[in-house]
Design an enzyme around this catalytic site. Sequence first.
Site: not given
Length: 620
Positions: A327, A372, A414, A418, A455-457, A459
């Site tokens: 990454n 993060a 970050i 939840k 939630n992150v679309l 990811s």
Amino acid sequence: MIKIRNKKMAYRIFLQVLADALIITAAGPLAIYIRYNLFFEPQAIEFIENIFHYLPMNLVITLAAFCVCRLYQGIWKYASASDLANIIVACLISTVTQAVGMGLQGLHVPRSYPFMYFAVLTMGISVFRFTYRIVGYLQQRQRIMVHAGKKNTMIVGAGEAGYTLLKELQSSRYIEQNVCCLVDDDPGKQGKYLRGVQVAGTRQDICRLAEEYDIDEIMIALPSASHATVQEILDICSQTSCKLKVLPGLYQLVNEEVSVSKLRNVEIEDLLGREPVDTQVDSIMDYVSGKTVLVTGGGGSIGSELCRQIARHEPKRLIIFDIYENNAYDIQQELKHDYPELDLVVLIGSVRNTHRINSVFEQYRPEIVYHAAAHKHVPLMEDSPNEAIKNNVMGTWKTAQAADRYGTRRFVLISTDKAVNPTNIMGASKRLCEMVIQMMNDHSQTEFVAVRFGNVLGSNGSVIPLFKKQIEEGGPVTVTHPDIIRYFMTIPEAVSLVLQAGAQAKGGEIFVLDMGKPVKILDLALNLIRLSGLKPYEDIDIKFTGLRPGEKLYEELLMSEEGLKGTENALIHIGKPIEFDEEEFLRQLAELDELSRQDSPLIREKVMEIVPTYHMTTQQ
């Protein structure tokens, strides 16, 4: 009676009448000419003079017969056998009335003349009328040859953006679209043509037109339309099997950047039930210019987008810290290509390693830190709770201590929704991280804040990539529960909120985004199947697998005791920190650290002791 609806129709009928009059005028002399074997004898000239003497009456009667037989009301591009029958009847009326009229006036012609006249007149009128169909057929064949292999395309929006897009699609020989029709809700544009393409209907006609024109692709060129309007149109388009593309936004018009290259595929985030969050990042990003910025977990979905946004605003140095080398390598190569002047440092290491994280801070002295780095997958952390504590809680604590020790100005954590009334160890660990940040802020010159979102679309590991993979494999698409709902953000929205928090931070805040109404996961699955040009439950089945350990039907953004206060951005709020005994918390953190190192099965009970709102589910 002919009903003339507009000037264009009147002009067309006038030209047809004029052409018919010329054919009628020429039909008589031509019939005599044929009768005399293509020679004009003296007697033939006398007959032609008689025909011209009767011509005014013949013109009036014949043209009237043409009107009665509806020769000026047909769409000759689609002429058929019934239209030919009307021509024959009209010409027969003209022939009979001419023969009777000339006989009554003593105007003599050969006995064979009426038959010759009828044949010539019928042939002339027929050829003239059916030329429309012949030309239309040839044009259609030419289009088929020109557009062979091209995608039939519909453009939604006949305004400036639609026109510019249409112009580029038509003028480029390298583009594989054949624009068949346009759609626009403006009543004044209905039925009109834009560069030869008809505005064939409104948004309500999209499904019908897609079938009628055999549309392969729909392009939405409405950059100034509201998100709600675009979403409604996308909902309609998703009922077709067409591929969808959309022009991103109004700024494309302002900057005169409307082009095919600006189109993008419609993604599931376009169907979210709210307007995109605008945090005006450019106006608040001066605070990173000329500063050393560290992003932990910089290779992840959120971390890498943070790096992209920060790199655009000329930091003094950008440091990416990540344990996953692949990454880190990918974002490194991307930033080197896009920002060759950027002072970029990419380091491999874990936030759990005290010596490593301290050495990074000591050497580079970052002024701003975006933390993060974290384990985020709920089911995986339920099976490895000690790892969630080691990486999320202890990693945050060690990184925060290093920031305090080496004079970092701002530290942004970050977090996640939840963390509110958690039912899983991952959420509880993030709540502990928030408590660490609050505690550190009370005893440090560094401004510590947390940013909490849903939630992150798109990811890594999120539900959308999973759904896409399942659809590509032919299904089924798996949904845990038909009623499960989640708050969703796009990656750019999440990053915008994080950057906004960094700009507004005064220390100790938990920033929370008002994300509107939650979205049903089942609806996301259905829409994604439709956007793929497939039919739910027919082409792709949907299977319900049951809630996973630690998972709940809904998420909350704030605990009831936190309360809210507003910020300059109406969609961003600040939650009031919860009071807790910091000395006791430090003691509990040390115990938690020791238990996690021992991989103790008592780790959940200790977390429950520290986070009273954490309730383990019976599935564990």
